[in-house]
Design an enzyme around this catalytic site. Structure first.
Site, mmCIF file in Angstrom:
data_model
loop_
_atom_site.group_PDB
_atom_site.id
_atom_site.type_symbol
_atom_site.label_atom_id
_atom_site.label_comp_id
_atom_site.label_asym_id
_atom_site.label_seq_id
_atom_site.Cartn_x
_atom_site.Cartn_y
_atom_site.Cartn_z
ATOM 1 N N CYS A 1 42.382 44.250 46.090
ATOM 2 C CA CYS A 1 43.863 44.314 45.697
ATOM 3 C C CYS A 1 44.142 45.829 46.937
ATOM 4 O O CYS A 1 44.956 45.501 47.918
ATOM 5 C CB CYS A 1 44.135 44.208 44.452
ATOM 6 S SG CYS A 1 45.648 43.719 44.238
ATOM 7 N N HIS B 1 40.776 39.669 43.044
ATOM 8 C CA HIS B 1 40.608 40.668 42.295
ATOM 9 C C HIS B 1 39.405 40.248 41.904
ATOM 10 O O HIS B 1 39.135 38.700 41.160
ATOM 11 C CB HIS B 1 41.512 40.857 41.042
ATOM 12 C CG HIS B 1 42.342 41.645 40.883
ATOM 13 N ND1 HIS B 1 42.388 43.118 41.157
ATOM 14 C CD2 HIS B 1 44.104 41.483 41.482
ATOM 15 C CE1 HIS B 1 43.764 43.380 40.957
ATOM 16 N NE2 HIS B 1 44.909 42.406 41.418
ATOM 17 N N GLU C 1 36.718 41.690 40.360
ATOM 18 C CA GLU C 1 36.927 40.900 38.995
ATOM 19 C C GLU C 1 37.243 40.139 37.559
ATOM 20 O O GLU C 1 36.882 40.572 36.330
ATOM 21 C CB GLU C 1 36.892 43.146 38.334
ATOM 22 C CG GLU C 1 38.751 43.339 37.842
ATOM 23 C CD GLU C 1 38.679 43.273 38.685
ATOM 24 O OE1 GLU C 1 40.028 43.667 39.336
ATOM 25 O OE2 GLU C 1 38.669 43.346 40.396
#
Length: 206
Positions: A79, A186, A188
C-alpha cells in the site's frame, strides 16, 4: 526471518498475523541489526506519503533499506509502503520517495456520474501484464482489496506485474524490479489470493 519494518505508520499486526498463518518466520522491528540480519523485508504503510518519508528519514531507515536492497535482499512494499519505493509523490506537497523504482505517485481521478469515487476502497480484479513468481498459481481475474487515493504513474512498463482498472485509472497492483517488489492492494486483507502472494514472497527467500 522476514522483518516487517516498523516506522509507526503501518498495519503491522495484520501483516504479521498473515505471515504467522503461513508459518513464515517474522519479526516487527525498526532495529538496524534486525533489518541487516533479515532474509527479507516488508515495508507496510497506512497514511500520508510526506509524513511517512519524514519519519523514515528521521529514523535513518531510508539509508538502511537502500543498503540492504543493494545487497539483493528481497523487499516488499505494501500500500503506502509500495508508493514509498518510487521517486516522488505529489500528495499534498512534492516529496521525494526512496527512489528504488522509476515513477511518481499522483492522485486518482474520479467520475462521480459513473460511481468512480476517490478513495478507491474495496475489491477489484487483477489483470496480468507479465508472469512473475509472486503470482505463481494465482489465476488472472482474482479480486484483491484496495484502500487508496494515490497511485503510481510514469513507471517502467517492464516493472508492472499486475494492474486493476478503476474508471480511467490504470492502477498498478503489483510491481517488481528484481528484488524490489510492491503491492498497492493489501495482500494481508485479500483472502486466499493475498495469502498466496505472501506465500510466494516467502518462497523467494528459501
Amino acid at each position: 526471518m522476514i522483518v516487517i519494518i516498523d516506522y509507526g505508520m503501518g498495519n503491522l499486526k495484520s501483516v504479521r498475523n498473515a505471515l504467522n498463518f503461513l508459518g513464515l518466520d517474522n519479526k516487527i522491528s525498526s532495529d538496524e541489526e534486525d533489518i541487516k540480519n533479515a532474509k527479507a523485508l516488508i515495508l507496510p504503510g497506512v497514511g500520508a506519503f510526506p509524513d511517512a518519508m519524514d519519519t523514515i528519514e528521521k529514523l535513518s531507515l531510508d539509508k538502511i533499506i537502500k543498503e540492504e536492497v543493494r545487497k539483493g535482499k528481497p523487499l516488499l512494499g505494501i500500500c503506502l509502503g509500495m508508493q514509498l519505493l518510487f521517486e516522488k509523490s505529489f500528495e499534498g506537497i512534492k516529496r521525494n520517495g526512496l527512489g528504488l523504482l522509476k515513477g511518481n505517485i499522483v492522485k486518482m481521478t474520479d467520475d462521480k456520474e459513473n460511481n468512480i469515487k476517490v478513495p478507491h476502497i474495496g475489491w477489484n480484479s487483477l489483470i496480468y501484464n507479465k508472469n512473475d513468481e509472486l503470482i505463481s498459481s494465482i489465476d488472472e481475474g482474482n479480486f484483491v482489496y484496495y484502500v487508496h487515493s494515490y497511485f503510481a504513474q510514469g513507471y517502467n512498463d517492464e516493472d508492472l506485474v499486475t494492474y486493476s482498472e478503476y474508471g480511467e485509472n490504470k492502477i498498478p497492483g503489483i510491481v517488481r524490479c528484481k528484488n524490489i517488489m510492491g503491492a498497492q492492494f493489501h495482500p494481508e486483507k485479500s483472502g486466499t489470493v493475498g495469502l498466496s502472494i505472501l506465500k510466494n514472497f516467502g518462497e523467494l527467500i528459501k
